[in-house]
Every structure is written in structure tokens, then in C-alpha cells.
Design a protein around this motif. Sequence first.
Motif, PDB file in Angstrom:
ATOM      1  N   ILE A 120       0.839  -1.206   0.000  1.00 18.58           N
ATOM      2  CA  ILE A 120       0.000   0.000   0.000  1.00 18.58           C
ATOM      3  C   ILE A 120       0.872   1.254   0.000  1.00 18.58           C
ATOM      4  O   ILE A 120       0.655   2.180  -0.786  1.00 18.58           O
ATOM      5  CB  ILE A 120      -0.939  -0.007   1.226  1.00 18.58           C
ATOM      6  CG1 ILE A 120      -1.948  -1.163   1.122  1.00 18.58           C
ATOM      7  CG2 ILE A 120      -1.663   1.327   1.354  1.00 18.58           C
ATOM      8  CD1 ILE A 120      -2.730  -1.415   2.407  1.00 18.58           C
ATOM      9  N   ALA A 121       1.866   1.266   0.885  1.00 16.07           N
ATOM     10  CA  ALA A 121       2.754   2.434   0.986  1.00 16.07           C
ATOM     11  C   ALA A 121       3.504   2.663  -0.314  1.00 16.07           C
ATOM     12  O   ALA A 121       3.648   3.797  -0.781  1.00 16.07           O
ATOM     13  CB  ALA A 121       3.727   2.239   2.136  1.00 16.07           C
ATOM     14  N   ARG A 122       3.980   1.591  -0.908  1.00 16.54           N
ATOM     15  CA  ARG A 122       4.725   1.717  -2.169  1.00 16.54           C
ATOM     16  C   ARG A 122       3.841   2.262  -3.283  1.00 16.54           C
ATOM     17  O   ARG A 122       4.268   3.097  -4.075  1.00 16.54           O
ATOM     18  CB  ARG A 122       5.275   0.345  -2.559  1.00 16.54           C
ATOM     19  CG  ARG A 122       6.101   0.347  -3.833  1.00 16.54           C
ATOM     20  CD  ARG A 122       6.583  -1.059  -4.138  1.00 16.54           C
ATOM     21  NE  ARG A 122       7.292  -1.105  -5.399  1.00 16.54           N
ATOM     22  CZ  ARG A 122       7.638  -2.227  -6.007  1.00 16.54           C
ATOM     23  NH1 ARG A 122       7.330  -3.380  -5.457  1.00 16.54           N
ATOM     24  NH2 ARG A 122       8.276  -2.210  -7.145  1.00 16.54           N
ATOM     25  N   ALA A 123       2.605   1.790  -3.333  1.00 17.60           N
ATOM     26  CA  ALA A 123       1.692   2.251  -4.379  1.00 17.60           C
ATOM     27  C   ALA A 123       1.347   3.729  -4.223  1.00 17.60           C
ATOM     28  O   ALA A 123       1.091   4.421  -5.203  1.00 17.60           O
ATOM     29  CB  ALA A 123       0.408   1.412  -4.356  1.00 17.60           C
ATOM     30  N   MET A 124       1.343   4.212  -2.984  1.00 17.43           N
ATOM     31  CA  MET A 124       0.992   5.617  -2.735  1.00 17.43           C
ATOM     32  C   MET A 124       2.179   6.561  -2.883  1.00 17.43           C
ATOM     33  O   MET A 124       1.998   7.774  -2.898  1.00 17.43           O
ATOM     34  CB  MET A 124       0.442   5.768  -1.311  1.00 17.43           C
ATOM     35  CG  MET A 124      -0.942   5.237  -1.117  1.00 17.43           C
ATOM     36  SD  MET A 124      -1.513   5.647   0.545  1.00 17.43           S
ATOM     37  CE  MET A 124      -3.038   4.714   0.591  1.00 17.43           C
ATOM     38  N   THR A 125       3.386   6.016  -2.976  1.00 21.55           N
ATOM     39  CA  THR A 125       4.574   6.866  -3.045  1.00 21.55           C
ATOM     40  C   THR A 125       4.838   7.281  -4.478  1.00 21.55           C
ATOM     41  O   THR A 125       5.128   6.431  -5.324  1.00 21.55           O
ATOM     42  CB  THR A 125       5.808   6.120  -2.503  1.00 21.55           C
ATOM     43  OG1 THR A 125       5.536   5.690  -1.167  1.00 21.55           O
ATOM     44  CG2 THR A 125       7.025   7.023  -2.517  1.00 21.55           C
TER      45      THR A 125
END
Length: 200
Positions: free
Chosen positions: A94-99
Amino acid sequence: MVSPFVIHALAQVPIPADAERILARAAVAGDREAREELICAGLRNVALHALRLGHRGERLDEAVAAGAEGLILAVDRFDPERGTRLSTFAWQWIARAMTPPREAPVVELAEAPVSGDDLLVGLPEHLAAVVGLRYGLLCEDGVGMTIDEVAEHLGLTRWQVRDREGRALSHLRSRLARVGRRAPLEEPIPRSSIGRAFDC
């Protein structure tokens, strides 16, 4: 104002660990309904993460949509037999997709500037296509496309575009750093006008 999409995500009820394990095993076995239930329950964590990052308005919707794509990838790769909760496993996805990927550097060398074609040489074709369209290197008018436009043009998801763009820019930064060590800069690195693509 929070959109109905985000409200829907925040309204999802977390699944107890035992029930999650049962659903995850069913999803691994090919049960689509179980997979959908895991995804829906995980949307709450996606929305909460986006809010913690300070996203608001349209950017909140975009962050939640991107995070949802990361969540789906996590659900499809989740192994319930490892004893880890899905929310813990999915967090990095999730964090990677939002970065958002960082802006590509524009470097002018003492002898000659690095052209767009030169930058794309040596990049894997699937990465070159994404970064070339995002920054206008492969566009006749030289104007870069938005993430959504590139995704539609190449038949990819927003997450796939972000991921490939990030990998391409990392590769380019590494290449340009090596070239920069061999030839001194003629002047300070200017801010690229193509950076406006990140404001879309």
C-alpha cells in the motif's frame, strides 16, 4: 469534503484473525468472493494510511485508489500459513503504491546535452515506454502524459505505471550519475519543466 469512495473505504469493518485466515485460504484456492471480501476489508487501512500521509481532496482519492491497487497485489500474494495478518503484509504494498516517483533529473554535460533519445537507450522497453510517455520523450508535441493517460495508452494499471516509472527513473539517475562523474557540469542542474507531470 471526503468523497463517497473514501467514506466507503473507511466504513469497512476489520476481519478477525481467524476469519481472515479462513478467507485467505479460500482465496488462495480460487474463491473470488473470499478474495473480494479480503480486499474490501483492507480498504479501511488504505484510506487511513492516505489520511496519515496528509492527503486531502482529490489527492486523497488518488492516493486511496493507488493504495487499493497495492492492496489487491498484496491479497493475491498473501500466504495465510505464515502466521502474519494481511494488514501487516499489505502495508508495504500500500505504501509503495501511494509513493510518487521522484522527478527525473535533467543534466547538461560540458560537451553536449543528454537528449531524450539518449536517455531511453539501454532502458528495458517496458520501462522506456512508460517514462517516455510520462515526460513527452515519445510524444510528438513533447508534452508528457498523466499517469491515467499512460495507463490507458499502454493497458496498465495506475500502480503499474507508477512502479515502472519509479524503476526507470532510478535507472536513469544511476546512469546520469556515472556520466556526471566523468564530465563536469557546465552550470547548475536546472529544474525540468516536465516536472509539471507530477502536478496532474
